[in-house]
Design a protein around this motif. Structure first.
Motif, PDB file in Angstrom:
ATOM      1  N   ALA A   3       0.808  -1.216   0.000  1.00 14.07           N
ATOM      2  CA  ALA A   3       0.000   0.000   0.000  1.00 14.07           C
ATOM      3  C   ALA A   3       0.841   1.266   0.000  1.00 14.07           C
ATOM      4  O   ALA A   3       0.442   2.289   0.528  1.00 14.07           O
ATOM      5  CB  ALA A   3      -0.919  -0.003   1.202  1.00 14.07           C
ATOM      6  N   ASP A   4       2.031   1.192  -0.552  1.00 11.93           N
ATOM      7  CA  ASP A   4       2.822   2.416  -0.661  1.00 11.93           C
ATOM      8  C   ASP A   4       2.282   3.211  -1.826  1.00 11.93           C
ATOM      9  O   ASP A   4       2.227   2.718  -2.948  1.00 11.93           O
ATOM     10  CB  ASP A   4       4.286   2.080  -0.932  1.00 11.93           C
ATOM     11  CG  ASP A   4       4.813   1.139   0.134  1.00 11.93           C
ATOM     12  OD1 ASP A   4       4.485   1.360   1.304  1.00 11.93           O
ATOM     13  OD2 ASP A   4       5.512   0.179  -0.221  1.00 11.93           O
ATOM     14  N   THR A   6       2.196   6.875  -4.088  1.00 15.84           N
ATOM     15  CA  THR A   6       2.775   8.163  -4.393  1.00 15.84           C
ATOM     16  C   THR A   6       1.759   8.895  -5.242  1.00 15.84           C
ATOM     17  O   THR A   6       1.131   8.309  -6.095  1.00 15.84           O
ATOM     18  CB  THR A   6       4.063   7.992  -5.219  1.00 15.84           C
ATOM     19  OG1 THR A   6       3.745   7.128  -6.323  1.00 15.84           O
ATOM     20  CG2 THR A   6       5.168   7.390  -4.404  1.00 15.84           C
TER      21      THR A   6
ATOM     22  N   MET B 104     -10.261   1.207  -1.731  1.00 12.47           N
ATOM     23  CA  MET B 104      -9.310   0.101  -1.837  1.00 12.47           C
ATOM     24  C   MET B 104      -8.524   0.136  -3.139  1.00 12.47           C
ATOM     25  O   MET B 104      -7.374  -0.294  -3.187  1.00 12.47           O
ATOM     26  CB  MET B 104     -10.063  -1.235  -1.785  1.00 12.47           C
ATOM     27  CG  MET B 104     -10.483  -1.674  -0.402  1.00 12.47           C
ATOM     28  SD  MET B 104     -11.364  -3.243  -0.564  1.00 12.47           S
ATOM     29  CE  MET B 104     -11.131  -3.888   1.108  1.00 12.47           C
ATOM     30  N   PRO B 203      -7.774  -6.114  -4.115  1.00 13.14           N
ATOM     31  CA  PRO B 203      -8.120  -6.655  -2.799  1.00 13.14           C
ATOM     32  C   PRO B 203      -9.228  -7.713  -2.932  1.00 13.14           C
ATOM     33  O   PRO B 203     -10.091  -7.606  -3.803  1.00 13.14           O
ATOM     34  CB  PRO B 203      -8.632  -5.426  -2.043  1.00 13.14           C
ATOM     35  CG  PRO B 203      -7.984  -4.268  -2.712  1.00 13.14           C
ATOM     36  CD  PRO B 203      -7.862  -4.653  -4.154  1.00 13.14           C
ATOM     37  N   GLY B 513      -3.979  -2.195   3.242  1.00 10.95           N
ATOM     38  CA  GLY B 513      -4.845  -1.723   2.157  1.00 10.95           C
ATOM     39  C   GLY B 513      -4.869  -0.214   2.062  1.00 10.95           C
ATOM     40  O   GLY B 513      -4.618   0.490   3.039  1.00 10.95           O
ATOM     41  N   LEU B 514      -5.167   0.277   0.854  1.00 12.79           N
ATOM     42  CA  LEU B 514      -5.168   1.720   0.588  1.00 12.79           C
ATOM     43  C   LEU B 514      -6.094   2.486   1.512  1.00 12.79           C
ATOM     44  O   LEU B 514      -5.799   3.610   1.902  1.00 12.79           O
ATOM     45  CB  LEU B 514      -5.605   1.976  -0.852  1.00 12.79           C
ATOM     46  CG  LEU B 514      -4.544   2.034  -1.938  1.00 12.79           C
ATOM     47  CD1 LEU B 514      -5.182   2.414  -3.257  1.00 12.79           C
ATOM     48  CD2 LEU B 514      -3.483   3.046  -1.545  1.00 12.79           C
ATOM     49  N   THR B 517      -4.591   3.927   4.530  1.00 13.55           N
ATOM     50  CA  THR B 517      -3.579   4.978   4.429  1.00 13.55           C
ATOM     51  C   THR B 517      -4.239   6.353   4.485  1.00 13.55           C
ATOM     52  O   THR B 517      -3.568   7.362   4.578  1.00 13.55           O
ATOM     53  CB  THR B 517      -2.805   4.878   3.100  1.00 13.55           C
ATOM     54  OG1 THR B 517      -3.730   5.048   2.024  1.00 13.55           O
ATOM     55  CG2 THR B 517      -2.122   3.533   2.962  1.00 13.55           C
ATOM     56  N   PHE B 527      -8.693  10.567  -3.653  1.00 11.59           N
ATOM     57  CA  PHE B 527      -8.045  10.152  -4.904  1.00 11.59           C
ATOM     58  C   PHE B 527      -8.572  10.916  -6.116  1.00 11.59           C
ATOM     59  O   PHE B 527      -8.757  10.330  -7.185  1.00 11.59           O
ATOM     60  CB  PHE B 527      -8.208   8.640  -5.141  1.00 11.59           C
ATOM     61  CG  PHE B 527      -7.679   7.803  -4.011  1.00 11.59           C
ATOM     62  CD1 PHE B 527      -6.365   7.919  -3.604  1.00 11.59           C
ATOM     63  CD2 PHE B 527      -8.498   6.896  -3.360  1.00 11.59           C
ATOM     64  CE1 PHE B 527      -5.869   7.151  -2.566  1.00 11.59           C
ATOM     65  CE2 PHE B 527      -8.014   6.118  -2.325  1.00 11.59           C
ATOM     66  CZ  PHE B 527      -6.699   6.246  -1.919  1.00 11.59           C
ATOM     67  N   ARG B 530      -5.031  10.602  -9.382  1.00  7.58           N
ATOM     68  CA  ARG B 530      -4.784   9.162  -9.302  1.00  7.58           C
ATOM     69  C   ARG B 530      -3.521   8.855  -8.519  1.00  7.58           C
ATOM     70  O   ARG B 530      -2.455   9.378  -8.811  1.00  7.58           O
ATOM     71  CB  ARG B 530      -4.626   8.578 -10.702  1.00  7.58           C
ATOM     72  CG  ARG B 530      -5.839   8.720 -11.546  1.00  7.58           C
ATOM     73  CD  ARG B 530      -5.609   8.109 -12.902  1.00  7.58           C
ATOM     74  NE  ARG B 530      -6.159   6.761 -12.930  1.00  7.58           N
ATOM     75  CZ  ARG B 530      -6.300   6.054 -14.051  1.00  7.58           C
ATOM     76  NH1 ARG B 530      -5.866   6.523 -15.194  1.00  7.58           N
ATOM     77  NH2 ARG B 530      -6.823   4.859 -14.014  1.00  7.58           N
ATOM     78  N   PRO B 531      -3.632   7.996  -7.525  1.00  6.44           N
ATOM     79  CA  PRO B 531      -2.427   7.543  -6.843  1.00  6.44           C
ATOM     80  C   PRO B 531      -1.793   6.431  -7.665  1.00  6.44           C
ATOM     81  O   PRO B 531      -2.477   5.739  -8.414  1.00  6.44           O
ATOM     82  CB  PRO B 531      -2.964   6.992  -5.530  1.00  6.44           C
ATOM     83  CG  PRO B 531      -4.322   6.491  -5.880  1.00  6.44           C
ATOM     84  CD  PRO B 531      -4.835   7.344  -7.013  1.00  6.44           C
ATOM     85  N   ALA B 532      -0.496   6.280  -7.560  1.00  6.89           N
ATOM     86  CA  ALA B 532       0.140   5.138  -8.207  1.00  6.89           C
ATOM     87  C   ALA B 532       0.536   4.161  -7.122  1.00  6.89           C
ATOM     88  O   ALA B 532       1.140   4.543  -6.126  1.00  6.89           O
ATOM     89  CB  ALA B 532       1.359   5.589  -8.990  1.00  6.89           C
ATOM     90  N   VAL B 533       0.142   2.919  -7.256  1.00  6.88           N
ATOM     91  CA  VAL B 533       0.445   1.923  -6.246  1.00  6.88           C
ATOM     92  C   VAL B 533       1.639   1.117  -6.713  1.00  6.88           C
ATOM     93  O   VAL B 533       1.641   0.588  -7.823  1.00  6.88           O
ATOM     94  CB  VAL B 533      -0.767   1.002  -6.026  1.00  6.88           C
ATOM     95  CG1 VAL B 533      -0.436  -0.051  -4.998  1.00  6.88           C
ATOM     96  CG2 VAL B 533      -1.944   1.836  -5.566  1.00  6.88           C
ATOM     97  N   VAL B 534       2.674   1.064  -5.865  1.00  8.60           N
ATOM     98  CA  VAL B 534       3.874   0.335  -6.287  1.00  8.60           C
ATOM     99  C   VAL B 534       4.080  -0.894  -5.424  1.00  8.60           C
ATOM    100  O   VAL B 534       3.461  -1.014  -4.376  1.00  8.60           O
ATOM    101  CB  VAL B 534       5.120   1.216  -6.212  1.00  8.60           C
ATOM    102  CG1 VAL B 534       5.119   2.191  -7.363  1.00  8.60           C
ATOM    103  CG2 VAL B 534       5.183   1.944  -4.891  1.00  8.60           C
TER     104      VAL B 534
END
Ligand SMILES: [Cu+2]
Lengths: 291, 534
Positions: A3-4, A6, B104, B203, B513-514, B517, B527, B530-534
């Protein structure tokens, strides 16, 4: 899942999804349906004000739907929809049509069940348990007792209607091709021809229903033959009618110059829907009229 | 409702204005608002459906009782079933989907926000239409709401009073609502995932709802079609369900159960997905067998639409049909067992702690396990001849539907309540709620297994005197179970009023999970970029 996150720094237009402002029309549509269904429930039971409530519900429904869609069209004209939003609309339409396919599939399954399971099973019973004297278990069912009827063969109006509807499927595709290449005249001409073909289809269906009821003695009450026949063809006719309303709306918008090769979701969705009613008709022609 | 709007207005950082008061909730296009509406609607009707259950148990507490007339009793069992399935459980799971799935997967909202609003606002009209015959009865019209049992079997439903017509219209509205919600959820998951959230990183809750949405689209139209045919049989002279015109009442059973069996999984799957998240959080371990669970959802989804006639073994069926439906039904226990193994694998050797959500999650495994095992005995076409239409069946499906979905919803409610409201609930009241649920539930339904094996018939307003002990115990259990739900209401109110300890973003030490956060409660819009999930 990790869940990192950016935040992407360079947010362009296509990275932002258009979120509509609060709207009164969805809840108004629901209120209209509430009035409509309470009216219908009263009407079928012969209670007083049912018909009036139904009429009020339908008017309110019409009002709310027109305003809801006008808002969406205005947004579309205002340029707030891009590829990301478009993809949502397309997916939504596809899954809506899939749910419609299941609805028709159910009625075809019912036709299969009545014809291949229920009627032969009744015929296999001791004659004392037959639903009516002289019941033979064939298809058509030759009435419930004292109610004889004739059926409609495939080679009259149904064949003409098949040709009409298949041609209309071709013309709507032709119209869509025109739009893809920004040939507006082709789009408009194609839509007009499609609407005419569809309208003649509906008129012929209406004539056929009238003929069945008044001359052939074929009604909803003509055993499971009549029930499945009218349920399937009637529901299909209703869908063709809705399709015609959609096509007419699209035609009106095309005349105002609303669509282009890039902005053509509405045209595409309506043409999908029209192909869907087309295919349903082919199944009807084979399974209801011909076999 | 006022406390919610007051609360959210204080805490949000809004970029665009929204109407205040009632207009906000009527016109909202925000997935969090709509999720809250769904959940409140579901909880309200959970209490209404529970009230019907208490009436039933009050009538049955001893033989020859006169709490309800036979007519009211029939209406109570019908409305209990319809309300719990359609107005309590389905809205609550749709509420969680609305609130949590966009968070999520890093989506700004549901894909089709206005359709989302409509999906919810179809529910209150459906509820009004369902009970409207009760109002008509007060004015001397008709004989009250539907009284056929929730399965609405023909030919009874063809002959019964006008309550059936209104129930059919209610089902059409509910169906439209479920289809709109399903389309929205499918499109959201397909189109709105943040970059990096690939399908196999989705998820499990989102996966489980995706399969649920597929199922709803695959089966709900069949029930709507069945309802239309029932309506024309009742009022327009057709013979779909009547042998007098060549039709067959058993056709209704096929249509109903083609919808009704998958419906069990429609209720179950979303909570199965949530369960995996909750167990993982309180075991402080990653989910065990992610892929296996996704494949199990798919297998359950596919199998569930081809096994419906196990509900009809006693309606008459050729031997070949009985064998097919028996074996295919039993085959479902394989993917379900995979889920159980994954759940146990998730908590195996974890650093467990037993907060309320975890207690309910473990209760789910135990009670739903009993529901599954007794389901195997009912799937046996031979044994079913004895069990069918006895209290054994009633006990079985309450272990699957209360033991699974409702326990799961409770676990999820406590799990997400601090996230949604921003404040903790009372842990003490939560534990009391759990233990009273477990005691009350088992006391209600274990005697029903025993009575059913001894031959007690279900759905009858009275019973032979030899079942008096079982019924007495069962009613006491039901009163405990019903009273326990007030603790849930208490906890929801406590968290809403916000005087308790504020919840952190992570809420639970092991939560992943998102959605964890984001601050608790999350801002009104999340959001937007758009967030980028790495
Ligand atoms: Cu089943």
């Amino acid at each position: 899942m990790s869940a990192d996150i950016t935040m992407t720094s360079n947010v362009t237009g296509s990275q932002r999804y258009y979120l509509p402002q609060p709207s009164p029309y969805p809840v108004l549509v629901s209120a209209a349906l509430l009035v409509l269904f309470i009216g219908s429930g009263l009407r079928v039971n012969g209670v007083g004000a049912g018909s009036w409530l139904m009429a009020a519900g339908l008017l309110l429904l019409l009002y709310a739907v027109v305003h809801w869609f006008s808002g969406v069209i205005a947004e579309s004209r205002g340029g707030v929809y891009h590829r990301w939003e478009s993809r949502s609309f397309r997916l939504g339409m596809i899954w809506f049509i899939i749910s419609e396919i299941v609805l028709f599939a159910t009625f075809f399954a019912v036709l299969f069940y009545e014809r291949r399971i229920s009627v032969p099973w009744l015929a296999s019973l001791d004659p004392r348990f037959s639903p009516w004297p002289g019941f033979v278990g064939g298809w058509p069912t030759a009435g419930p007792a004292g109610h004889r009827f004739a059926t409609i063969g495939p080679l009259g109006i149904p064949l003409v209607n098949t040709i009409l509807l298949l041609s209309s499927g071709a013309t709507v595709t032709w119209a869509h091709w025109g739009l893809k290449e920004n040939r507006r005249q082709q789009l408009i001409a194609g839509l007009i021809v499609t609407i005419l073909l569809g309208a003649v289809f509906v008129l012929l269906q209406a004539y056929e229903f009238h003929h069945a009821y008044t001359e052939l003695g074929l009604t909803l009450g003509s055993g499971v033959y009549g029930a499945t026949f009218f349920m399937l063809t009637g529901l299909h006719g209703l869908h063709v009618t809705v399709g015609l309303v959609m096509l007419t709306t699209i035609l009106g918008r095309s005349l105002k110059g609303h669509f282009s090769a890039e902005h053509r979701f509405a045209v595409e969705a309506v043409s999908w829907y029209w192909h869907f009613v087309d295919v349903v008709w082919l199944c009807l022609f084979v399974l209801v009229y011909s076999v | 409702m006022s406390s919610v709007s007051a609360y959210v207005n204080e805490h949000e950082h809004e970029h665009d204005h929204k109407p205040r008061g009632l207009a906000r909730w009527l016109f909202t296009t925000n997935h969090k608002d709509i999720g809250i509406l769904y959940m409140l609607f579901g909880v309200t009707f959970f209490l209404v459906g529970g009230l019907f259950a208490e009436l039933i148990r009050a009538q049955l507490i001893h033989p020859a009782n006169h709490v309800l007339t036979p007519e009211l009793y029939n209406q109570a069992i019908t409305l209990h079933g319809l309300v719990m399935v359609f107005a309590a459980l389905m809205p609550v799971t749709a509420g969680f989907a609305n609130y949590v799935i966009p968070l999520m997967i890093g989506a700004p909202d549901m894909a089709l926000p206005r359709l989302n609003n409509w999906g919810f606002w179809l529910l209150p009209p459906a509820a009004v239409v369902l009970v409207f015959p009760g109002i008509l009865q007060l004015f001397g019209v008709g004989n009250g709401p539907i009284d056929t049992g929730w399965t609405i079997y023909a030919p009874l439903s063809v002959r019964s009073g006008l309550g059936v017509d209104f129930a059919i219209f209610a089902i059409v509205l509910l169906g439209a609502s479920s289809l709109m919600a399903s389309i929205n959820i499918i499109v959201t998951i397909f189109n709105m995932r943040a970059p990096g959230v690939t399908m196999m990183k989705l998820p499990l809750f989102a996966w489980s709802w995706l399969i649920t949405a597929f199922l709803l689209i695959a089966v709900f139209p069949a029930l709507i079609a069945g309802g239309l045919m029932l309506l024309t049989d009742r009022h327009f002279g057709t013979h779909f369900f009547s042998a007098a015109g060549g039709g067959d009442p058993v056709l209704w059973e096929h249509l109903f159960w083609f919808f009704g069996h998958p419906e069990v999984y429609i209720l179950l799957l979303p909570t199965a997905g949530l369960l995996s998240h909750i167990l993982s959080a309180f075991a402080r371990k990653p989910i065990f067998g992610y892929r296996a669970q996704v494949y199990a959802y798919w297998t359950i989804g596919v199998l569930s639409v081809i096994v419906w006639a196990h509900h009809m073994f006693t309606s008459g069926m050729p031997i070949a049909g009985q064998l097919y439906f028996m074996y295919s039904t039993m085959a479902i226990s394989i993917p379900v067992t995979v889920l159980f193994i994954c759940w146990l694998g998730t908590i195996w050797r974890g650093a467990l702690s037993f907060e309320t959500p975890m207690l309910f999650a473990l209760g789910y495994i135990g009670l739903f396990g009993i529901g599954g095992l007794t389901g195997l005995t009912l799937a046996d076409a031979v044994a079913d001849q004895q069990y069918h239409n006895s209290y054994y069946l009633v006990a079985h499906f309450h272990y699957t539907l209360f033991g699974g979905p409702i326990m799961g919803v409770m676990a999820a409610a406590y799990f997400y309540l601090p996230k949604i409201t921003g404040h903790m609930y009372s842990e003490r009241a939560g534990r009391w709620h759990f233990w009273l649920c477990i005691i009350g539930f088992n006391l209600t339904f274990i005697p029903q297994f025993l009575a059913g094996i001894a031959g007690a018939e279900r759905r009858v307003v009275d019973y032979p005197i030899q079942f008096a002990g079982f019924h007495m115990a069962s009613s006491i259990g039901a009163f405990i179970l019903g009273a326990a739900q007030l603790l849930l209401v208490y906890n929801i109110v406590v968290a809403w009023r916000g005087r308790t300890e504020p919840a952190s973003a992570r809420v639970w030490e092991g939560a992943q999970g998102l959605e964890f956060t984001l601050p608790s409660p999350p801002p009104y819009h999340t959001f937007a970029e758009r967030p980028a999930v790495v």
